[in-house]
Design a protein around this motif. Structure first.
Motif, PDB file in Angstrom:
ATOM      1  N   PRO A 161      52.443  19.982  58.367  1.00 57.18           N
ATOM      2  CA  PRO A 161      53.183  20.314  57.140  1.00 57.18           C
ATOM      3  C   PRO A 161      52.865  21.739  56.688  1.00 57.18           C
ATOM      4  O   PRO A 161      51.799  22.281  56.985  1.00 57.18           O
ATOM      5  CB  PRO A 161      52.652  19.281  56.139  1.00 57.18           C
ATOM      6  CG  PRO A 161      51.302  18.913  56.651  1.00 57.18           C
ATOM      7  CD  PRO A 161      51.411  18.957  58.149  1.00 57.18           C
TER       8      PRO A 161
ATOM      9  N   GLN B 173      61.787  30.108  51.719  1.00 57.27           N
ATOM     10  CA  GLN B 173      60.766  29.556  52.615  1.00 57.27           C
ATOM     11  C   GLN B 173      59.493  29.230  51.838  1.00 57.27           C
ATOM     12  O   GLN B 173      58.780  28.274  52.178  1.00 57.27           O
ATOM     13  CB  GLN B 173      60.470  30.537  53.744  1.00 57.27           C
ATOM     14  CG  GLN B 173      61.675  30.913  54.587  1.00 57.27           C
ATOM     15  CD  GLN B 173      62.476  29.716  55.034  1.00 57.27           C
ATOM     16  OE1 GLN B 173      63.599  29.488  54.573  1.00 57.27           O
ATOM     17  NE2 GLN B 173      61.903  28.931  55.939  1.00 57.27           N
TER      18      GLN B 173
ATOM     19  N   GLU C 243      59.313  27.863  49.090  1.00 59.55           N
ATOM     20  CA  GLU C 243      59.485  26.589  48.399  1.00 59.55           C
ATOM     21  C   GLU C 243      58.746  25.456  49.094  1.00 59.55           C
ATOM     22  O   GLU C 243      58.249  24.529  48.443  1.00 59.55           O
ATOM     23  CB  GLU C 243      60.976  26.253  48.283  1.00 59.55           C
ATOM     24  CG  GLU C 243      61.735  27.119  47.296  1.00 59.55           C
ATOM     25  CD  GLU C 243      63.210  26.754  47.222  1.00 59.55           C
ATOM     26  OE1 GLU C 243      63.607  25.777  47.904  1.00 59.55           O
ATOM     27  OE2 GLU C 243      63.956  27.432  46.494  1.00 59.55           O
ATOM     28  N   VAL C 244      58.665  25.507  50.434  1.00 58.20           N
ATOM     29  CA  VAL C 244      57.994  24.423  51.168  1.00 58.20           C
ATOM     30  C   VAL C 244      56.480  24.515  51.032  1.00 58.20           C
ATOM     31  O   VAL C 244      55.765  23.605  51.449  1.00 58.20           O
ATOM     32  CB  VAL C 244      58.386  24.439  52.665  1.00 58.20           C
ATOM     33  CG1 VAL C 244      59.880  24.309  52.837  1.00 58.20           C
ATOM     34  CG2 VAL C 244      57.876  25.707  53.358  1.00 58.20           C
TER      35      VAL C 244
ATOM     36  N   SER D 125      54.136  25.773  61.260  1.00 60.94           N
ATOM     37  CA  SER D 125      54.839  24.599  60.735  1.00 60.94           C
ATOM     38  C   SER D 125      56.341  24.656  60.991  1.00 60.94           C
ATOM     39  O   SER D 125      57.087  23.786  60.528  1.00 60.94           O
ATOM     40  CB  SER D 125      54.578  24.456  59.229  1.00 60.94           C
ATOM     41  OG  SER D 125      55.096  25.574  58.518  1.00 60.94           O
TER      42      SER D 125
ATOM     43  N   ASN E 223      58.470  27.015  59.958  1.00 55.30           N
ATOM     44  CA  ASN E 223      59.225  27.446  58.781  1.00 55.30           C
ATOM     45  C   ASN E 223      59.588  28.918  58.768  1.00 55.30           C
ATOM     46  O   ASN E 223      59.942  29.466  57.720  1.00 55.30           O
ATOM     47  CB  ASN E 223      58.444  27.091  57.517  1.00 55.30           C
ATOM     48  CG  ASN E 223      58.605  25.630  57.156  1.00 55.30           C
ATOM     49  OD1 ASN E 223      59.702  25.194  56.791  1.00 55.30           O
ATOM     50  ND2 ASN E 223      57.532  24.864  57.298  1.00 55.30           N
TER      51      ASN E 223
END
Length: 509
Positions: free
Chosen positions: A35, A78, A80-81, A491, A493
């Motif tokens: 994650p 990006q 935000e994650v 991850s 992203n």
């Protein structure tokens, strides 16, 4: 019959086994991606500062689609994650571009460029006249804004009070784009608007215009390079140090990009030094016009031979000669040439001109000027042929050297300040070098620095496309990973640059 069923059963087993293996591999791949985590960075309140490279300026203008695909907006999505919050931009009113002042279009702030099938062209040349609706008096947005990228800003402008005050516009002390951002605090500086938001994380990309302005003006002196040293607000080194000190005073983390080599952008690499096609008759006519000049150069060499004041090499470089060819070099002014009149008054009438070489860089706008007539009634008064190109159209080697030296000095200051503050550093200079040297591949796409076809630079030859912004955004995230222990890359992203366009339709609404 039993054999038939046995074969059928075997096929089912094989088919099922294949499906299970593929399913397992897909699950395994998903499990392998951890994650997203921010590491030691805090993206909850992200603020971006800089110039047009941060604002989303592209194709010669600022407009909604470009802003939505701006570098910091891509980053914020990006972030935000990994705990990032909202990101507010001072959006324009349309996708036309351009700015107006109380209903009147501001000179020099025109709608965007589009591709007309042959090359960059003004939007209105394709779709007809438009009304610019982004008005710095009538409809400014309400802040505070997370994106404080101001097109045209130099390093010291981020410290300047009144840079967003409408009353200073006529004095040349305010920036129309920043006027849209200051609201009820017209005298607040860019840095003050950032600091009042107490950012937890910031991005800073500034300094490009400190050398780019000089380059875009052909080094003619109308837009000088920022001094290396001087108090904050004057010298680059001290100004940049003040910016970093203020932005990190409350413990904010950040990512900073250095200054790319502006000489490698398509604005300076697209127009060749030898774009003049001439037939034999025209070449002969032009050469005849230069007979007095060439004779004067030869006479000066004979008179000054042995003095060391005027060499045979320079004399040869100053002789003008055209031929029947598609690739004649343009004639340019060169202030670095010897002033022969100052040595001997007999040669006072000899201008400091020569034909360009591959070492000279012509600005992109020269493409539309070379070949025009200085005098509509004189077919021999061709700009770039019979009429030398003025300083503003070309960067000679001496001017290029000034730019390169300034970039080296500025980037040294950036590196030192970033390192001392423990911030992440993006080597944009190296990135731009790679774009020029053959390109950068990301996913299924390779971006280069070629105008129109390269995909990285927009139609103005200076600013990035949305896809170029996406490429740079990935480099920002990689730098953040390396410094703060986040894992955007690990991850999965980083962004797919193929999801971002390289151009916008003329009918974009």
């Amino acid at each position: 019959m039993k054999i038939k069923y046995i074969w059928l059963l075997a096929c089912i087993i094989v088919f099922s086994a294949c499906n299970k293996r593929e399913d397992f591999e897909m699950i395994e791949e998903e499990v392998q991606l951890p994650p997203a985590t921010p590491g030691s960075a805090d993206f909850s309140n992200f603020v971006a500062l800089g110039n047009s490279l941060m604002a989303g300026f592209t194709d010669g203008a600022l407009f909604i689609a470009g802003q939505n695909n701006s570098l910091p907006n891509i980053l914020s999505q990006q972030f935000e994650v990994a705990g990032g919050g909202s990101f507010i931009q001072p959006l324009t009113n349309d996708n036309l571009g351009g700015l107006a002042l109380a209903g009147n279009r501001l000179p020099g702030f025109d709608p965007r460029f589009i591709f007309d099938g042959a090359g960059p062209a003004p939007l209105e040349s394709v779709i007809g006249p438009v009304t610019v609706t982004t008005d710095i008096v009538l409809n400014n947005p309400t802040g505070p804004f997370n994106n404080l990228g101001v097109p045209g800003a130099k390093s010291f402008h981020l410290l300047a009070p009144g840079y967003g005050n409408l009353g200073n516009l006529a004095l040349g002390l305010a920036n129309p784009y920043f006027i849209r951002m200051t609201g009820s605090n017209p005298d607040a500086s860019v840095l003050q608007l950032a600091a009042t938001q107490t950012p937890s994380f910031f991005s800073l990309w500034i300094g490009n215009n400190d050398v780019l302005g000089y380059a875009l003006s052909g080094g003619d002196g109308t837009d000088p390079i920022t001094p290396v040293d001087g108090p904050p607000g004057v010298g680059f080194n001290q100004t940049f140090g003040a910016l970093i000190a203020s932005l990190t005073a409350s413990g904010a983390g950040g990512v900073v990009a250095n200054i790319p080599n502006v000489l490698e952008i398509p604005h300076f690499t697209t127009v060749p030094h030898n774009p003049v096609p001439l037939d034999a008759a025209t070449a002969a006519a032009v050469n005849q016009e230069y007979v007095p000049y060439n004779g004067g150069i030869q006479a000066a060499l004979a008179a000054l031979e042995g003095t060391g004041l005027f060499t045979a090499e320079e004399a040869a470089a100053r002789i003008i000669s055209f031929e029947a060819s598609e690739t004649n070099a343009v004639v340019i002014e060169d202030e670095s040439l010897t002033d022969l009149g100052a040595i001997n008054p007999a040669f006072a009438g000899l201008p400091k001109i020569r034909q360009a070489t591959a070492d000279d860089l012509l600005v992109l706008l020269a493409a539309n000027f070379i070949g025009t007539l200085a005098d509509p009634n004189n077919p021999l008064s061709v700009n770039g042929v019979a009429i030398p190109l003025a300083d503003k159209w070309v960067l000679i080697p001496a001017e290029q050297a000034e730019i390169s030296e300034a970039i080296t000095n500025f980037n040294g200051a950036i590196s030192s300040a970033v390192s001392a503050a423990g911030l992440a550093l993006v080597d944009a200079n190296s990135l731009y070098n790679q774009l020029l040297a053959g390109g950068i591949t990301s996913g299924n796409f390779t971006l280069t620095s070629n105008l129109v076809t390269g995909g990285a630079f927009s139609l103005d030859g200076v600013h990035l496309t949305a896809r170029g912004n996406a490429l740079v955004a990935n480099e920002f995230m990689k730098a953040i990973d390396a410094t703060y222990g986040s894992n955007f890359e690990a991850s999965g992203n980083l962004v797919d640059i193929g999801n971002y366009p390289t151009n916008y339709s003329p009918t974009l609404q």
